[in-house]
Design a protein around this motif. Structure first.
Motif, mmCIF file in Angstrom:
data_model
loop_
_atom_site.group_PDB
_atom_site.id
_atom_site.type_symbol
_atom_site.label_atom_id
_atom_site.label_comp_id
_atom_site.label_asym_id
_atom_site.label_seq_id
_atom_site.Cartn_x
_atom_site.Cartn_y
_atom_site.Cartn_z
ATOM 1 N N SER B 168 0.842 -1.209 0.000
ATOM 2 C CA SER B 168 0.000 0.000 0.000
ATOM 3 C C SER B 168 0.872 1.252 0.000
ATOM 4 O O SER B 168 0.594 2.216 -0.703
ATOM 5 C CB SER B 168 -0.907 0.038 1.234
ATOM 6 O OG SER B 168 -1.725 -1.097 1.297
ATOM 7 N N LYS B 169 1.917 1.187 0.807
ATOM 8 C CA LYS B 169 2.775 2.368 0.928
ATOM 9 C C LYS B 169 3.621 2.571 -0.333
ATOM 10 O O LYS B 169 3.849 3.708 -0.758
ATOM 11 C CB LYS B 169 3.674 2.194 2.156
ATOM 12 C CG LYS B 169 4.053 3.531 2.738
ATOM 13 C CD LYS B 169 4.424 3.500 4.200
ATOM 14 C CE LYS B 169 4.683 4.943 4.611
ATOM 15 N NZ LYS B 169 5.360 5.137 5.841
ATOM 16 N N SER B 172 0.999 4.244 -2.575
ATOM 17 C CA SER B 172 0.528 5.607 -2.283
ATOM 18 C C SER B 172 1.681 6.609 -2.296
ATOM 19 O O SER B 172 1.501 7.760 -2.653
ATOM 20 C CB SER B 172 -0.190 5.650 -0.936
ATOM 21 O OG SER B 172 0.695 5.326 0.102
ATOM 22 N N GLU B 173 2.898 6.156 -1.927
ATOM 23 C CA GLU B 173 4.007 7.109 -1.846
ATOM 24 C C GLU B 173 5.025 6.924 -2.963
ATOM 25 O O GLU B 173 6.053 7.600 -2.979
ATOM 26 C CB GLU B 173 4.682 6.996 -0.474
ATOM 27 C CG GLU B 173 3.703 7.338 0.649
ATOM 28 C CD GLU B 173 4.317 7.208 2.040
ATOM 29 O OE1 GLU B 173 5.539 6.972 2.149
ATOM 30 O OE2 GLU B 173 3.556 7.333 3.019
ATOM 31 N N SER B 280 -6.324 -1.398 2.515
ATOM 32 C CA SER B 280 -4.934 -0.937 2.481
ATOM 33 C C SER B 280 -4.310 -0.896 3.866
ATOM 34 O O SER B 280 -4.956 -1.163 4.875
ATOM 35 C CB SER B 280 -4.856 0.428 1.796
ATOM 36 O OG SER B 280 -5.660 1.345 2.489
#
Lengths: 433, 433
Positions: B168-169, B172-173, B280
């Motif tokens: 997820s990270k 998203s990042e 997430s």
């Protein structure tokens, strides 16, 4: 050890015929799970001539309920006729005769909970009702067993498939309520008389069932503040999504606040990127906050022949297993938590309000003046469709305010000469706790 | 009727201390549910000096496991030490002495399932393991009871919080695996030695537990095709999302296809607007297709002190209630479905493949030629970052193809002089069945 568990089915409609189908089609798989043969001994319905799409030995069918009640070999009575009075009598009478009960009847449970569970204790008969809420989602069992060590903090349920289908379609196709309701009826997602659904009453019944279990509290239907979805317009859905980032869902909400229990059913604006907002169409979801688990969500089809059949037959298998092993009839001691129900007037929340006003100077000042007098502060205002001299909507979101204050303020505002229609109010939930 | 149920806790770490806290803090609520007092009689750990953040009577603590095993008053042994060998011995020995078991140990269950459940039958001791999969989500109980009448068709599980947090990270990042892993360790979302998690092994253990229950089939860890997430790059995540509309999740998949059971753990591309794609961070979700229910999804925190404690204490309450009423120890007859496990070579699916090639004419023709020879047809190709003479990625999606063919083809392609790195392959699931 019993070798055969006999079932009497009352109600040979959609779910009844599903149950007959599943029990008949999988006898060996089910008997291996149960440890005994699960056999349908009698099916009672007023109408035993309409074809139900499954082969049934004619001798199993009867129009006489006593063929089930008076048969001492029948262990489990499965009540699937719905409604309140007749179902209540059948269930109580069956327990008197020592039969365990499986039912899907949320309306009856919501209204006759005490009576039914007192009889259950008195006669040592179990009453299972997994199909009463959430169709194929095993939510009853999860609350009773899986979350037994949690203190439940809140429940947010999309538990009426018809309403969720209508609201989802209003949102995705930008159509108005009446149009979508008509389509829903045509495609079988709404009944011909959908009042119980669209007025939120069915959701309230289910919330009583969930709340009674989750909060160990005897709740009556009257304790639940209930609004339906009939007043929601396409316009509000668009404003909610495009201006404020919310989706509108009919939620059944049960929530502990300041050691009081809030119970309410109403259209609710929730953040559109929240998991619950993506539950669309005829699907149901129950979002539960436990003190140990934090949020949980249970998602699935909340209605329909086979999802409901899944729940009813799961209850039958569970009970049959216990009967086979001679351990059925242990009834949990009911205890009640000492917790009051919060009157709706004391409810504290954020509101979406739409006013219909003349488009002239000073309108917003008058409205916000009255709101201010009642401690209601505005977090955002939109006044878009300006057509001079015409009636235009003013849409606003408030900060947290008290329901009683909102109502008094709206009553005053609606009397202003510049306000041309009854104001519309939708509550907002951020779903953070 | 027993008045007191005595618990022995083995392992006083994070979850152990959570269990002690919950049982100690809610004695009256729990005893009302159980109908008897649930009392911690002994807590055994190698380390009984480190403070655990809760007050415990020193006399309850011991480093000697026999203080639990040899105490005839202890009804339930709660095994929370994890690992395989010692835990196995304790569990088997405890059952020999007539004690029921609650455990969270998926690694042990996955490897010693037969041995444990044979002992359970032999000694009439129940083994409950709700905490082994999905933390606070009561998924074990749902499969066993709530879905008992369903034929389960497929399970898609996000059942490792560490991997889901990392993926997820990364998404998203827009960060790379190693960077996020480092951050995850720092913030406590990954262990210091996260191999079991990031290599998919923990997910495979959990899939063995879920699959054994759901498909009534004895599954061993070796039956599960297992890949971890270490080879996933930021670049693949971006291509998946932006070019093809997919999100990458580590899924544990168990699925009936042509009356064979597929068991696999691997990074999987799923449609980014699917409900499962919005699960997430450290959250888990189990998406199950039943023949009656259609899709169900169960969502919640899959790890952490209190979610795991919720599951362990729910098992304790459930067992304690049965013991109180003298009905514990009824062990379901195990039966096995006659179903083969599908070898991974026979797997049929869609693939995302990334090749690293020289940017020169004819490259795509060579690659697609080899794919074509092995009956692999391409549904879309992207060749974006063109820098003449440089190494550039070619990314493609295939139509349904056979795993064995894909592997042979990739082996050949990887030997081409124009191909400059090992090709990367991610399987795609549309989650339609």
């Amino acid at each position: 050890m019993k070798k055969v568990i006999n079932i009497g089915i009352v109600g040979f409609g959609t779910v009844g015929s599903g149950v007959v189908e599943v029990l008949s089609n999988n006898p060996s798989r089910i008997s291996r799970k149960v440890g005994a043969r699960v056999q349908i001994k009698k099916i009672v319905d007023k109408d035993i001539t309409t074809p139900r799409g499954i082969k049934v030995d004619r001798s199993l069918l009867s129009t006489n309920i006593n063929h089930i009640l008076d048969d001492p070999e029948i262990d489990i009575v499965v009540e699937l006729i719905g409604g309140e009075h007749e179902a209540r009598e059948i269930i109580l009478e069956a327990m008197k005769k020592g039969k365990h009960i499986v039912t899907a009847n949320k309306a009856l449970l919501a209204k006759a909970w005490d009576e039914i569970f007192e009889a259950s204790k008195r006669y040592g008969c179990e009453v299972l009702f997994e199909a009463s809420v959430g169709g194929g989602i095993p939510i009853i069992q999860c609350i009773r067993q899986g979350l037994a060590s949690n203190r439940i903090l809140s429940i947010f349920g999309i538990i009426n498939g018809t309403c969720n289908y209508i609201l989802s379609k209003m949102s995705s196709e930008k159509k108005d309520f009446c149009e979508v309701l008509k389509e829903a009826k045509e495609s079988g997602f709404a009944e011909a008389s959908p009042i119980l659904d669209i007025e939120g009453i069915d959701t309230a019944h289910k919330l009583v069932v969930l709340g009674s279990l989750a909060f160990s509290k005897r709740i009556s239907v009257e304790d639940v503040y209930t609004e339906g979805i009939t007043y929601i317009t396409k316009r509000d859905i668009v404003y909610a999504e495009e201006e404020f980032g919310y989706t509108i869902k009919l939620l059944g909400i049960a929530k502990i606040i300041d050691n009081k229990l809030e119970l309410r059913v109403h259209p609710t604006m929730i953040p559109k990127d929240h998991l619950l907002a993506s539950v669309s169409g005829e699907y149901n979801a129950i979002y539960i906050m436990g003190d140990l688990t934090d949020p949980l969500m249970f998602y699935g089809k909340g209605a329909g022949k086979f999802p409901a059949t899944s729940a009813v037959t799961a209850d039958i298998i569970y009970l049959a297993k216990k009967i086979t092993n001679g351990v059925a009839g242990y009834i949990e001691k009911s205890y009640y938590e000492d917790i009051d129900i919060k009157p709706m007037d004391e409810f504290l929340g954020k509101y979406y309000i739409r006013f219909e006003t003349l488009d002239q100077p000073g309108v917003l000042a008058s409205i916000s003046g009255i709101l201010g007098e009642h401690n209601i502060s505005i977090s955002s205002v939109i006044q878009k469709e300006r057509r001079s001299g015409d009636i235009v909507p003013i849409v606003m979101l408030t900060h947290e305010a008290k329901e009683a204050n909102i109502r008094i303020a709206l009553k005053k505002i609606d009397k202003l000469p510049i306000v041309k229609a009854k104001s519309l109010l939708i509550r907002v939930e951020e779903l953070t706790k």
